[in-house]
Design an enzyme around this catalytic site. Structure first.
Site, PDB file in Angstrom:
ATOM      1  CG  ASP A   1      27.564 -11.481  93.392  1.00  0.00           C
ATOM      2  OD1 ASP A   1      27.648 -10.252  93.632  1.00  0.00           O
ATOM      3  OD2 ASP A   1      27.164 -11.936  92.301  1.00  0.00           O
TER       4      ASP A   1
ATOM      5  CD  GLN B   1      21.175  -6.900  91.905  1.00  0.00           C
ATOM      6  OE1 GLN B   1      20.469  -5.979  92.333  1.00  0.00           O
ATOM      7  NE2 GLN B   1      21.606  -6.927  90.649  1.00  0.00           N
TER       8      GLN B   1
ATOM      9  CG  HIS C   1      25.104 -11.994  87.487  1.00  0.00           C
ATOM     10  ND1 HIS C   1      26.233 -11.934  86.695  1.00  0.00           N
ATOM     11  CD2 HIS C   1      24.314 -10.966  87.082  1.00  0.00           C
ATOM     12  CE1 HIS C   1      26.121 -10.918  85.848  1.00  0.00           C
ATOM     13  NE2 HIS C   1      24.966 -10.322  86.056  1.00  0.00           N
TER      14      HIS C   1
END
Lengths: 156, 410
Positions: free
Chosen positions: B199, B202, B123
């Site tokens: 990260d 999600q 992202h």
């Protein structure tokens, strides 16, 4: 919700399926400008060749949704062979149809009243106003063309 | 035990609303999730009963507000397997948490030519902060490529990690749904002498998270994708890293002492939390963690695998070659994020047609333009699922998709 038929008018879909003036021009003599809609990733590339204040040729490329592609196609057909002054009138008339306040950075039409301008096929994009998220799709090509023409005039 | 989706849906007040006269079919949870009643109530309750500023008040209300904030920190720490509450730094969102690492650890430890390794499926939140460090400090950004099946291509991993200082990777792709082999990557990073950042934006909402099992040094995620409020995110980091890192923003709350000559910082984690924190949002996140724990994260994941399998089968059977679904084909290897292309119709137009049926999907580059370039498209339509979705939502998507033909297929 407003009908999708108001958005996807047949004439828009025709320009989308059979785009007019899609392609590239040699730079120079043409000028190339790119426009991005960061919201949905639409990219429009405009090639424009201006001589003696007349838009002699215009091509467009890039990828985008039906509205941005059809708008590019209709715009190219509308302004090809017109003067830069006429383009400014078109731009004003189009933005006003899209319910957008005049952009202070855009050159104002130097003569004639944009209300008198006949937008022709471009009128079909009127329904976009009912779908506010899509207005940027319709105006992207106009922003990019304005940029390209300004650059063309600055370098000529 | 499988999730009782009907009971779950009843917990989410927004599921009662209609869109264009149709029931809401919400398939955009990768962008943000909806909020269950207990989270909404916790935020309201905080404002109605505890509202006051934290950490410096000597009166009862302020003591209770401080306790509520720190209780939320405790809940989050437990939820992700952290040893101590002080390993949890509250940020605005995952983006801010990643920027915090880039601007504090990165600025203090990275110099010209120091390699930071990321992947092609990141992202923008895990790309742009490193581009900024490249511009400011001359770090070198390296990219792990992806294969055509949506998995990372680790063939050249050793070479990419050679001399690297940090490997920073999304645990689950927000476009392809790919679940990356985080533990394997963390071990490889550590073998190469690099730190590992995950990260987990999600991941944490959808799978049981254990930061120690991940083998990570930093983990970032956001509250609003896991039933919590907007405006609250989390950075977890190993305590010795947090201790050594310089502060992030300067101001109140993050100081021990301030004089005309300078300042000294508060203890971890408050050192990184300048200004009045998002107290109500943290309390809401605490309630979200309780809610998800109540459902059971194993069950949440099981539900997602089953529903993803159903969605892949349904869309592929119905539309065959007319639909291309990006990412891994095996539900166990992916999250419930389905990016697809349908008959060459532009995603923005697909999403517009679906909206007419109350079906909410996202169209665009999903803040992953480098990945879009690798996939060879400017945009995709993306349907993403969560605990309140069931097979009827997938059916509604499949039904509405065909309606695009009316406009775009001659």
């Amino acid at each position: 919700m407003p009908d999708l038929e108001d958005l996807y008018r047949e004439i828009i879909l025709d320009h989308y399926r059979n785009p007019r003036n899609r392609g590239e021009l040699d730079t120079p003599p043409a000028v190339r400008a790119e426009g991005f809609n960061p919201l949905c990733g639409d990219e429009v590339i405009i090639y424009v060749q201006v001589a003696d204040g007349v838009i002699e040729d215009i091509k467009f490329g890039g990828q985008g949704c039906s509205i941005s592609q059809a708008s590019s196609s209709m715009m190219s057909a509308a302004v090809k062979g017109r003067t830069v002054e006429e383009l400014q009138q078109f731009n004003h008339a189009f933005r006003s149809m899209m319910s957008i306040e005049p952009d202070p950075d855009d050159p104002a039409p130097t003569n004639g009243n944009s209300a008198d301008v006949k937008l022709g096929d471009l009128e079909a994009l009127k329904g976009v106003v009912k779908f506010p998220v899509r207005i940027k799709c319709a105006t992207l090509s106009w922003h990019t063309l304005t940029q390209a023409v300004e650059e063309a005039q600055a370098t000529s | 035990m499988a999730l009782d989706t009907a009971a779950v849906r009843a917990d989410f007040p927004i599921m009662c609303r209609e869109v264009h006269g149709r029931r809401l079919v919400y398939l955009d949870s990768a962008a943000t999730s909806h909020k269950p009643r207990p989270v909404i109530d916790a935020v309201t309750d905080y404002y109605e009963r505890f509202n006051s500023n934290v950490h410096r008040g000597s009166y009862q209300l302020a003591v209770e507000a401080t306790e509520a904030l720190e209780e939320a920190r405790r809940k989050v720490a437990n939820f992700i397997g952290a040893d101590q509450d002080s390993e949890i730094v509250f940020a605005k969102n995952a983006t801010e948490a990643i920027n915090l690492v880039a601007r504090t650890w990165g600025r203090a430890n990275l110099g010209p030519g120091d390699p930071v390794v990321i992947t092609e499926l990141e992202h923008h939140a895990n790309i742009v902060p490193w581009h900024m460090l490249a511009a400011e400090q001359g770090i070198e950004l390296r990219w792990i490529p992806i294969r055509s099946d949506g998995h990372l291509d680790l063939t050249d991993l050793d070479r990419l990690l050679d001399g690297a200082r940090l490997l920073s990777v999304a645990a689950v792709s927000n476009v392809l749904g790919t679940i990356n082999p985080i533990r394997q990557l963390a071990d490889a990073a550590h073998d190469a002498g690099a730190l590992m950042m995950v990260d987990a934006s999600q991941y944490t909402p959808h799978l049981p998270t254990d930061v120690k099992e991940m083998g990570a040094d930093f983990v970032a995620f956001t509250g609003h994708k896991m039933c919590g409020p907007t405006g609250i995110g989390v950075l977890w980091a190993r305590p010795e890293l947090l201790e050594a890192m310089p502060p992030f923003l300067g101001g109140g709350e993050m100081i021990l002492n301030v004089t005309k000559e300078g300042f000294s910082t508060a203890a971890v984690p408050w050192k990184f939390e300048a200004g009045t924190p998002p107290i109500a949002e943290a309390v809401g996140l605490g309630a979200a963690v309780d809610y998800l724990t109540g459902l059971g994260m194993e069950q949440v994941r099981e539900h997602e695998v089953a529903l993803t399998g159903y969605a892949l089968r349904t869309l592929n059977q119905r539309y065959g070659d007319d639909i291309t679904i990006h990412g891994p084909t095996e539900p166990a290897e992916r999250g419930g994020v389905l990016s697809f292309e349908y008959k060459g119709i532009h995603p923005h137009d697909v999403a517009q047609v679906l909206d007419r049926s109350g079906v909410c999907v996202r169209a665009g580059h999903h803040c992953a333009k480098p990945l879009m370039r690798v996939l060879g498209c400017a945009a995709t339509s993306r349907a993403s699922m969560y605990v309140y979705n069931d097979e009827s939502d997938v059916d509604a998507l499949a039904d509405a998709l065909g309606e695009a033909d009316v406009f775009f297929i001659e």
